[in-house]
Structure formats: C-alpha cells, structure tokens
Design an enzyme around this catalytic site. Structure first.
Site, PDB file in Angstrom:
ATOM      1  N   ARG A 290      11.615  -0.724  10.459  1.00  0.00           N
ATOM      2  CA  ARG A 290      10.598  -0.156  11.350  1.00  0.00           C
ATOM      3  C   ARG A 290      10.561  -0.907  12.673  1.00  0.00           C
ATOM      4  NH1 ARG A 290       5.109   0.638   7.952  1.00  0.00           N
ATOM      5  NH2 ARG A 290       4.320  -0.200   9.895  1.00  0.00           N
TER       6      ARG A 290
ATOM      7  N   ARG B 271      -9.271   1.247   9.373  1.00  0.00           N
ATOM      8  CA  ARG B 271      -8.820  -0.089   9.751  1.00  0.00           C
ATOM      9  C   ARG B 271      -9.885  -0.864  10.504  1.00  0.00           C
ATOM     10  NH1 ARG B 271      -3.013   0.984   9.296  1.00  0.00           N
ATOM     11  NH2 ARG B 271      -1.760  -0.737  10.036  1.00  0.00           N
TER      12      ARG B 271
ATOM     13  N   LYS C  16       0.821  -1.217   0.000  1.00  0.00           N
ATOM     14  CA  LYS C  16       0.000   0.000   0.000  1.00  0.00           C
ATOM     15  C   LYS C  16       0.853   1.265   0.000  1.00  0.00           C
ATOM     16  CE  LYS C  16      -2.223  -0.802   3.789  1.00  0.00           C
ATOM     17  NZ  LYS C  16      -1.615  -2.071   4.202  1.00  0.00           N
TER      18      LYS C  16
ATOM     19  N   ARG D 223      11.641  -5.490   4.847  1.00  0.00           N
ATOM     20  CA  ARG D 223      11.231  -4.108   4.563  1.00  0.00           C
ATOM     21  C   ARG D 223      12.110  -3.095   5.286  1.00  0.00           C
ATOM     22  NH1 ARG D 223       5.172  -2.092   5.111  1.00  0.00           N
ATOM     23  NH2 ARG D 223       5.336  -2.567   7.326  1.00  0.00           N
TER      24      ARG D 223
ATOM     25  N   ARG E  85      -0.069  -7.607  13.919  1.00  0.00           N
ATOM     26  CA  ARG E  85      -0.657  -6.667  12.961  1.00  0.00           C
ATOM     27  C   ARG E  85      -1.456  -7.413  11.888  1.00  0.00           C
ATOM     28  NH1 ARG E  85       4.504  -4.298  11.197  1.00  0.00           N
ATOM     29  NH2 ARG E  85       3.320  -3.131   9.678  1.00  0.00           N
TER      30      ARG E  85
HETATM   31  P1  AMP Z   1       1.047   1.099   8.992  1.00  0.00           P
HETATM   32  O1  AMP Z   1       2.223   1.910   8.620  1.00  0.00           O
HETATM   33  O2  AMP Z   1      -0.196   1.465   8.249  1.00  0.00           O
HETATM   34  O3  AMP Z   1       1.306  -0.387   8.967  1.00  0.00           O
HETATM   35  O4  AMP Z   1       0.726   1.451  10.536  1.00  0.00           O
HETATM   36  C1  AMP Z   1       1.682   1.239  11.543  1.00  0.00           C
HETATM   37  C2  AMP Z   1       1.032   1.332  12.925  1.00  0.00           C
HETATM   38  O5  AMP Z   1       0.439   2.634  13.100  1.00  0.00           O
HETATM   39  C3  AMP Z   1      -0.096   0.358  13.191  1.00  0.00           C
HETATM   40  O6  AMP Z   1       0.361  -0.924  13.589  1.00  0.00           O
HETATM   41  C4  AMP Z   1      -0.849   1.081  14.296  1.00  0.00           C
HETATM   42  O7  AMP Z   1      -0.174   1.011  15.528  1.00  0.00           O
HETATM   43  C5  AMP Z   1      -0.776   2.525  13.830  1.00  0.00           C
HETATM   44  N1  AMP Z   1      -1.888   2.843  12.883  1.00  0.00           N
HETATM   45  C6  AMP Z   1      -1.772   3.194  11.572  1.00  0.00           C
HETATM   46  N2  AMP Z   1      -2.962   3.430  11.009  1.00  0.00           N
HETATM   47  C7  AMP Z   1      -3.875   3.221  12.011  1.00  0.00           C
HETATM   48  C8  AMP Z   1      -5.284   3.283  12.056  1.00  0.00           C
HETATM   49  N3  AMP Z   1      -6.018   3.615  10.981  1.00  0.00           N
HETATM   50  N4  AMP Z   1      -5.889   3.021  13.245  1.00  0.00           N
HETATM   51  C9  AMP Z   1      -5.185   2.705  14.341  1.00  0.00           C
HETATM   52  N5  AMP Z   1      -3.852   2.589  14.354  1.00  0.00           N
HETATM   53  C10 AMP Z   1      -3.188   2.846  13.208  1.00  0.00           C
END
Ligand code: AMP
Length: 238
Positions: free
Chosen positions: A167, A95, A13, A134, A178
């Site tokens: 990360r 989400r 994404k 990654r 996740r």
């Molecule tokens: P991502 O980069 O989208 O994988 O997001 C990394 C982390 O950010 C997630 O594991 C959550 O801790 C937090 N996060 C990102 N987007 C959301 C969301 N829409 N709702 C809640 N937590 C989020």
C-alpha cells in the site's frame, strides 16, 4: 446487528473483517478500502483525497461520513431484498469522536444501534513488523503478509487472482503518522463505547484463525442472537 472492529493499523482488522463478515452475515464497511477503490478508479473523490491518503492523514469527516451513509443505504436495500444481510461490520470507522457521533445518528435514523465493539490488542513492535511486510490485493483488498501470510503464488491474490502490492501508505513515515493519529484520536473512542458496556477485548497476537474464533465468541457473548447467524460452512476464506 452492527459491530465495530477497533484496533491500531496492523492489528488485523481488515483480515478479520474479511473472515467474520461472511460468517455472521455482516457486510463489511471498510472506509480505507472504499477510499483505495476511489483512488484506483480516479473518481472525483479519489483525486481529491489521494495526497492526504498517501501521507497517512485522515480524510475529512464530511466525505467519510457521506460514504458510510451510502453504504448503510446499500445494506438496508439488500436487507429489504431478503439477501441475508444481518447488518454492518465496521473496519476503520469511526476514527474520531465526530465520526462516532455521526454513526450513532445515522443508525438511530434507521432505528438501529451499535451492538458490539471488538478491541483487537497487539503489541506495538508486532504492529510495526506486520505493517512493514503487509501486502494487499489491488482488486479485492484481501490482506497478506510477505512472511506471516503470503499468497500461494507470489504477487497473485488467492481469492480473485488480482495483483498483490504494497500500500502507498505503508511507508515508514505514513505508518508512524497513522499510528499517532490512532492513539490520539481513535483509541479514546473506546471509553465512549465502554460507558455503554459495548466493548469486548480480544488478544490479536495469535494465529489468524485463533483471533477469528475469539472475535466470533466475543460478538456472540454480546449478541446472543448472533449464534443463530453463524453459518457452519462459510468463513473459510482469506
Ligand atoms: P485503513 O485502510 O483503514 O488503514 O485506512 C487507510 C487510509 O484511509 C487512512 O490513513 C485515511 O487516510 C483514510 N481513512 C480510512 N478510514 C478513514 C476514516 N474513518 N476517517 C478518515 N480517513 C479514513
């Protein structure tokens, strides 16, 4: 035009949003990216969410939705200034159902709606391989992979020269959590959007460029006017 990119962690994404946003004149709204920036800058929000983030848990909905509302206001301001902004490209948001409903309401208040949801399909074994290798740029968030998509110089971002690192939440335990949260809370949202005929599926287990073209084609099919926004020169980054 407001588009959601939907897919599990490692489906691409972030990589695709970085390529498609400039091409279709859409501003990326990547909540994970916004949270990483808050954590790096040690803002109040960043300090509050760091432990949750590192464990791979979701940030509370009120904080997440508040952040997205701020971003939508920023997009509206840019649009009013005539800066060529055609809408939002959501990556990592919504989400869960609560967030999806809040997004519908926030867009409705602005006399807008979701125009397309692109589902990126990638087999589970490939997701795990992608997440393990990654790397991301600490400064601009560009996404790399040690094997499949390395930066030109080791540890240095091609786009901005920032430091490229792993990360905090790409550890094995956080990745497992996740993915579990995705399949339990996020994937069911597809039915919510399917009922409205908004979902297009794209095979994400292909080279980055091929997936980009498939996503642009899917969005264009859903929103014929997106064609007019496609810039012939932009989109060759990341
Ligand atoms: P991502 O980069 O989208 O994988 O997001 C990394 C982390 O950010 C997630 O594991 C959550 O801790 C937090 N996060 C990102 N987007 C959301 C969301 N829409 N709702 C809640 N937590 C989020």
């Amino acid at each position: 035009m407001n588009v959601i990119l939907m897919g599990p962690q490692g489906s691409g994404k972030g990589t695709q949003a970085g390529r498609i946003g400039p091409r279709l004149g859409l501003t990326q709204v990547a909540t994970g990216e916004l949270f990483r920036a808050a954590i790096a800058a040690r803002t109040g929000l960043g300090r509050r969410i760091k432990d949750l983030y590192d464990r791979g848990d979701l940030v509370p909905d009120d904080l997440t939705i508040g952040l997205v509302e701020e971003k939508l206001d920023e997009i509206d301001r840019e649009r009013d200034l005539g800066e060529g902004v055609g809408g939002a490209l959501f990556d990592g948001f919504p989400r869960n159902r609560e967030q999806a409903k809040a997004l519908d309401a926030a867009l409705a208040r602005r006399e807008q709606a979701i125009t397309a949801v692109v589902r990126i399909d990638v087999p589970l074994a490939m997701l795990v391989a992608r997440l393990a290798g990654r790397r991301v740029c600490k400064r601009c968030g560009a996404v790399y992979h040690v094997e499949f998509n390395p930066p030109r110089a080791d540890g240095v971002c091609d786009r901005c020269g920032g430091e490229v690192v792993q990360r905090e939440d790409d550890t094995a335990e956080a990745v497992t959590k996740r993915l579990e949260i995705y399949f339990k809370q996020t994937e069911p949202l597809l039915a919510y959007y399917e009922e409205r005929g908004l979902v297009a599926a794209v095979d994400g287990d292909r080279p980055i460029e091929a997936v980009t073209e498939a996503i642009v084609a899917a969005i264009t099919r859903h929103v014929p006017s997106a064609n007019a926004a496609v810039s012939p020169t932009a989109g060759e980054q990341g």
